[in-house]
Design an enzyme around this catalytic site. Structure first.
Site, PDB file in Angstrom:
ATOM      1  N   ASP A   1       0.862  -1.186   0.000  1.00  8.26           N
ATOM      2  CA  ASP A   1       0.000   0.000   0.000  1.00  8.26           C
ATOM      3  C   ASP A   1       0.899   1.237   0.000  1.00  8.26           C
ATOM      4  OD1 ASP A   1      -3.202   0.587   1.179  1.00  8.26           O
ATOM      5  OD2 ASP A   1      -1.730   2.223   1.043  1.00  8.26           O
ATOM      6  N   ILE A   2       0.605   2.196  -0.870  1.00  6.59           N
ATOM      7  CA  ILE A   2       1.453   3.375  -1.036  1.00  6.59           C
ATOM      8  C   ILE A   2       1.333   4.348   0.148  1.00  6.59           C
ATOM      9  CG2 ILE A   2      -0.126   4.919  -2.317  1.00  6.59           C
ATOM     10  CD1 ILE A   2       3.545   4.102  -3.207  1.00  6.59           C
TER      11      ILE A   2
ATOM     12  N   HIS B   1      -9.771  -5.475  -2.788  1.00 10.31           N
ATOM     13  CA  HIS B   1      -8.428  -5.584  -2.209  1.00 10.31           C
ATOM     14  C   HIS B   1      -8.540  -5.963  -0.743  1.00 10.31           C
ATOM     15  CE1 HIS B   1      -9.735  -1.360  -2.191  1.00 10.31           C
ATOM     16  NE2 HIS B   1      -9.086  -1.211  -1.044  1.00 10.31           N
TER      17      HIS B   1
ATOM     18  N   HIS C   1      -6.658  -5.843   2.698  1.00 14.92           N
ATOM     19  CA  HIS C   1      -5.565  -5.183   3.411  1.00 14.92           C
ATOM     20  C   HIS C   1      -4.955  -6.184   4.390  1.00 14.92           C
ATOM     21  CE1 HIS C   1      -6.651  -0.857   2.532  1.00 14.92           C
ATOM     22  NE2 HIS C   1      -7.874  -1.361   2.424  1.00 14.92           N
TER      23      HIS C   1
HETATM   24  P1  5GP Z   1      -9.940   1.387   0.558  1.00 17.64           P
HETATM   25  O1  5GP Z   1     -10.503   1.444  -0.839  1.00 17.64           O
HETATM   26  O2  5GP Z   1      -9.943   0.003   1.125  1.00 17.64           O
HETATM   27  O3  5GP Z   1     -10.606   2.381   1.472  1.00 17.64           O
HETATM   28  O4  5GP Z   1      -8.425   1.852   0.501  1.00 17.64           O
HETATM   29  C1  5GP Z   1      -7.664   1.853  -0.675  1.00 17.64           C
HETATM   30  C2  5GP Z   1      -6.195   1.663  -0.313  1.00 17.64           C
HETATM   31  O5  5GP Z   1      -5.450   1.717  -1.509  1.00 17.64           O
HETATM   32  C3  5GP Z   1      -5.646   2.757   0.617  1.00 17.64           C
HETATM   33  O6  5GP Z   1      -5.022   2.145   1.743  1.00 17.64           O
HETATM   34  C4  5GP Z   1      -4.642   3.505  -0.268  1.00 17.64           C
HETATM   35  O7  5GP Z   1      -3.507   3.955   0.451  1.00 17.64           O
HETATM   36  C5  5GP Z   1      -4.284   2.474  -1.318  1.00 17.64           C
HETATM   37  N1  5GP Z   1      -3.946   3.069  -2.613  1.00 17.64           N
HETATM   38  C6  5GP Z   1      -4.666   4.006  -3.291  1.00 17.64           C
HETATM   39  N2  5GP Z   1      -4.069   4.304  -4.465  1.00 17.64           N
HETATM   40  C7  5GP Z   1      -2.940   3.536  -4.524  1.00 17.64           C
HETATM   41  C8  5GP Z   1      -1.905   3.397  -5.501  1.00 17.64           C
HETATM   42  O8  5GP Z   1      -1.889   4.042  -6.560  1.00 17.64           O
HETATM   43  N3  5GP Z   1      -0.908   2.512  -5.227  1.00 17.64           N
HETATM   44  C9  5GP Z   1      -0.885   1.766  -4.069  1.00 17.64           C
HETATM   45  N4  5GP Z   1       0.144   0.932  -3.909  1.00 17.64           N
HETATM   46  N5  5GP Z   1      -1.851   1.884  -3.124  1.00 17.64           N
HETATM   47  C10 5GP Z   1      -2.865   2.755  -3.349  1.00 17.64           C
END
Ligand code: 5GP
Length: 129
Positions: free
Chosen positions: A29-30, A93, A95
């Site tokens: 995660d970035i 995804h 986590h």
């Molecule tokens: P959620 O959709 O579960 O709320 O969170 C999305 C997750 O994806 C977040 O933890 C965010 O930091 C991660 N994320 C969003 N865009 C990118 C990206 O371009 N690259 C990576 N490696 N992680 C990402």
């Protein structure tokens, strides 16, 4: 339009990739909650996890478990926490988060890592796969 994660799968966007097979990809995660925060995704772009076909869902869990086992050995932590949210990126995804405290799973505290630190985590986890 393709999701950000489909672009990562296709190599159109960079990512710190840990492992992949024909169906799934694991990458860091970035914007991690904690060092080693990893995302496991299906290569098929599906929005919500419980819309996945049952067999595909089970395979994602098996893939995630394998990554979690390696992560737990590679990164000092009490255990690996697992969470599925998806409110930010509409592409399934899982986590996987190395936990020291409850705060690490709350998505409020973020860790800032350098490219070298991200790369170091990738190499360490891969040693245990
Ligand atoms: P959620 O959709 O579960 O709320 O969170 C999305 C997750 O994806 C977040 O933890 C965010 O930091 C991660 N994320 C969003 N865009 C990118 C990206 O371009 N690259 C990576 N490696 N992680 C990402």
């Amino acid at each position: 339009m393709s999701s950000i994660f489909t672009k990562i799968i296709n190599g159109e966007l960079p990512a710190y990739k840990i492992a992949e097979n024909d169906q799934f990809l694991a990458f860091l995660d970035i914007n991690p909650n904690a060092k080693g925060h990893t995302l496991c995704i299906p290569k098929q772009e599906i929005n919500k996890i419980f819309d996945m076909e049952e067999e595909h869902y089970v395979e994602l869990m098996k893939f995630s478990r394998k990554i979690a086992k390696a992560l737990e050995q590679a990164v000092p932590c009490q255990r690996i926490g697992m969470s599925v949210v998806g409110l930010e990126v509409p592409h399934v995804h899982v986590h996987l988060i190395p936990l020291q405290t409850m705060d690490d799973i709350r998505f409020s505290k973020k860790e800032s890592l350098s490219p070298a630190e991200f790369e170091e985590v990738v190499k360490k986890v891969q040693q245990y796969l």
